[in-house]
Design an enzyme around this catalytic site. Structure first.
Site, PDB file in Angstrom:
ATOM      1  N   GLN A  78       6.412   0.502   3.994  1.00 57.74           N
ATOM      2  CA  GLN A  78       7.770   0.943   3.683  1.00 57.74           C
ATOM      3  C   GLN A  78       8.624  -0.247   3.267  1.00 57.74           C
ATOM      4  O   GLN A  78       9.392  -0.783   4.064  1.00 57.74           O
ATOM      5  CB  GLN A  78       8.352   1.609   4.937  1.00 57.74           C
ATOM      6  CG  GLN A  78       9.695   2.229   4.751  1.00 57.74           C
ATOM      7  CD  GLN A  78       9.633   3.553   4.041  1.00 57.74           C
ATOM      8  OE1 GLN A  78       8.756   4.350   4.296  1.00 57.74           O
ATOM      9  NE2 GLN A  78      10.541   3.783   3.131  1.00 57.74           N
ATOM     10  N   PHE A  79       8.508  -0.667   1.998  1.00 61.34           N
ATOM     11  CA  PHE A  79       9.262  -1.838   1.545  1.00 61.34           C
ATOM     12  C   PHE A  79      10.761  -1.614   1.601  1.00 61.34           C
ATOM     13  O   PHE A  79      11.541  -2.564   1.691  1.00 61.34           O
ATOM     14  CB  PHE A  79       8.828  -2.268   0.141  1.00 61.34           C
ATOM     15  CG  PHE A  79       9.430  -1.466  -0.970  1.00 61.34           C
ATOM     16  CD1 PHE A  79      10.589  -1.893  -1.598  1.00 61.34           C
ATOM     17  CD2 PHE A  79       8.843  -0.277  -1.391  1.00 61.34           C
ATOM     18  CE1 PHE A  79      11.159  -1.156  -2.629  1.00 61.34           C
ATOM     19  CE2 PHE A  79       9.395   0.459  -2.415  1.00 61.34           C
ATOM     20  CZ  PHE A  79      10.557   0.022  -3.036  1.00 61.34           C
ATOM     21  N   THR A  80      11.204  -0.350   1.597  1.00 59.84           N
ATOM     22  CA  THR A  80      12.642  -0.086   1.581  1.00 59.84           C
ATOM     23  C   THR A  80      13.330  -0.487   2.883  1.00 59.84           C
ATOM     24  O   THR A  80      14.564  -0.514   2.936  1.00 59.84           O
ATOM     25  CB  THR A  80      12.947   1.388   1.262  1.00 59.84           C
ATOM     26  OG1 THR A  80      12.376   2.220   2.273  1.00 59.84           O
ATOM     27  CG2 THR A  80      12.410   1.775  -0.109  1.00 59.84           C
TER      28      THR A  80
END
Length: 148
Positions: A78-80
């Site tokens: 989950q890079f966000t």
């Protein structure tokens, strides 16, 4: 590294309408890798995640870990989690690690969980995923490897 942990009764991740990871009782993890994160961060957070006492024991107190209850892990990249929303209305993701670096550290993190005897299911790194879970409690925690 940042991790959103949700204690769950069940969770699954789907890519292109195909279930690629599914667990029963355990922990749903959203895992973000930031610039400058290292293997030491992954080791620290894998140990912390596996040992968190967030499941009830026989007396109803949060004294048991996912290992103690025989639970599993669903780990989704989950890079966000590294989205900076302080300026403007569009998140800035410059704090996230480059995909090729993040994927290696994400895989290493998951291998550290498996080395502790945990069943670990995952999504597909970099894919558009649909994630569903039954959050149990609800219990949701945030872990961050910045220990300053």
């Amino acid at each position: 590294m940042k991790i959103i942990i949700q204690r769950c009764k069940d969770a699954q991740v789907t890519v292109n309408q195909k279930v690629v990871g599914k667990i029963g009782t355990g922990l749903m993890l959203l895992v973000g890798i930031g610039q400058g994160d290292t293997a030491a961060d992954a080791v620290y957070l894998a140990d912390k995640t596996a040992g968190l006492r967030i499941f009830e024991d026989a007396e109803g107190k949060m004294n048991d870990s996912v290992l103690d209850v025989g639970g599993a892990i669903l780990s989704v990249s989950q890079f966000t989690l590294y989205g900076d929303c302080r300026k403007g209305r569009r998140p800035n993701f410059m704090g996230a690690a480059k995909p090729e670096e993040a994927e290696k550290l994400y895989d290493f993190f998951n291998s550290q969980l498996r080395a502790k005897g945990l069943e670990v299911e995952t999504g597909v790194f970099g894919a558009m995923m649909d994630v569903s879970l039954t959050n149990w409690g609800p219990v949701t925690l945030i872990l961050d490897s910045e220990r300053s």
